[in-house]
Motif scaffolding. Structure first.
Motif, mmCIF file in Angstrom:
data_model
loop_
_atom_site.group_PDB
_atom_site.id
_atom_site.type_symbol
_atom_site.label_atom_id
_atom_site.label_comp_id
_atom_site.label_asym_id
_atom_site.label_seq_id
_atom_site.Cartn_x
_atom_site.Cartn_y
_atom_site.Cartn_z
ATOM 1 N N LEU A 165 57.304 89.926 10.700
ATOM 2 C CA LEU A 165 57.693 89.348 9.412
ATOM 3 C C LEU A 165 59.070 88.707 9.516
ATOM 4 O O LEU A 165 59.274 87.570 9.083
ATOM 5 C CB LEU A 165 57.686 90.423 8.320
ATOM 6 C CG LEU A 165 58.220 90.015 6.956
ATOM 7 C CD1 LEU A 165 57.312 88.976 6.325
ATOM 8 C CD2 LEU A 165 58.344 91.220 6.061
ATOM 9 N N LEU A 166 60.004 89.415 10.114
ATOM 10 C CA LEU A 166 61.351 88.871 10.285
ATOM 11 C C LEU A 166 61.350 87.668 11.217
ATOM 12 O O LEU A 166 62.058 86.689 10.969
ATOM 13 C CB LEU A 166 62.290 89.958 10.809
ATOM 14 C CG LEU A 166 62.530 91.134 9.865
ATOM 15 C CD1 LEU A 166 63.373 92.194 10.547
ATOM 16 C CD2 LEU A 166 63.178 90.664 8.588
ATOM 17 N N LEU A 167 60.531 87.714 12.257
ATOM 18 C CA LEU A 167 60.435 86.589 13.189
ATOM 19 C C LEU A 167 59.843 85.359 12.498
ATOM 20 O O LEU A 167 60.341 84.245 12.673
ATOM 21 C CB LEU A 167 59.593 86.983 14.396
ATOM 22 C CG LEU A 167 59.422 85.928 15.481
ATOM 23 C CD1 LEU A 167 60.753 85.622 16.133
ATOM 24 C CD2 LEU A 167 58.425 86.408 16.512
ATOM 25 N N GLY A 168 58.806 85.545 11.699
ATOM 26 C CA GLY A 168 58.198 84.429 10.979
ATOM 27 C C GLY A 168 59.148 83.799 9.976
ATOM 28 O O GLY A 168 59.233 82.573 9.863
ATOM 29 N N LEU A 169 59.877 84.639 9.246
ATOM 30 C CA LEU A 169 60.833 84.115 8.264
ATOM 31 C C LEU A 169 62.038 83.461 8.943
ATOM 32 O O LEU A 169 62.555 82.453 8.459
ATOM 33 C CB LEU A 169 61.285 85.226 7.318
ATOM 34 C CG LEU A 169 60.222 85.728 6.340
ATOM 35 C CD1 LEU A 169 60.758 86.892 5.526
ATOM 36 C CD2 LEU A 169 59.734 84.612 5.438
ATOM 37 N N ALA A 170 62.485 84.027 10.058
ATOM 38 C CA ALA A 170 63.609 83.422 10.787
ATOM 39 C C ALA A 170 63.212 82.066 11.375
ATOM 40 O O ALA A 170 64.008 81.118 11.358
ATOM 41 C CB ALA A 170 64.087 84.352 11.896
ATOM 42 N N GLY A 171 61.981 81.959 11.866
ATOM 43 C CA GLY A 171 61.506 80.676 12.378
ATOM 44 C C GLY A 171 61.422 79.622 11.282
ATOM 45 O O GLY A 171 61.795 78.465 11.476
#
Length: 138
Positions: A51-57
């Motif tokens: 989730l954090l990776l998707g939002l950071a991307g």
């Protein structure tokens, strides 16, 4: 964009974007859709890191598009592609297949991504007056 002798920049007529700028914005729309698809697949697979990776991307693409084009349209274009892709992927199929579950992580991804799109479009680079007309250096 210098508006020396032509009045306020806000009073200038709107012109269509150049072909290169239109192609760059179209590329950002497509890239936004790809990031939305990748974030959709990652956010549920590796919760909470996905989730954090998707939002950071998504945030990196929105802010990077704004910096690369030098305007807010560079953040709005990938945000449009991201939202269209994610909303399209939320719809279930007649067979019952879906990519988003009913968990809290899916809602955080949807709402968090939309909030990031608004934030990045708001803080993106807007049109600034030429340095001579501003009182910043005086």
């Amino acid at each position: 964009m210098s508006s020396a002798g032509r009045g306020s920049m806000l009073a200038q007529p709107l012109r269509p974007p150049s072909a290169g700028r239109a192609a760059a914005l179209f590329g950002l729309v497509v890239l936004g859709a790809v990031v939305g698809l990748a974030g959709t697949l990652v956010q549920a697979g590796w919760f909470p890191g996905g989730l954090l990776l998707g939002l950071a991307g998504a945030a990196g693409l929105f802010l990077g598009g704004s910096r690369a084009t030098g305007s807010r349209s560079g953040a709005v274009a990938p945000a449009f592609g991201w939202v269209v892709a994610v909303i399209f992927l939320t719809a279930g199929r007649p067979e019952g297949d879906f990519l988003f579950g009913a968990g809290g992580g899916s809602y955080l991804f949807l709402l968090g991504g939309m909030a990031l799109a608004v934030i990045c479009a708001t803080i993106g680079l807007g049109r600034q007056p030429a340095a001579d007309g501003a009182r910043l250096g005086k």
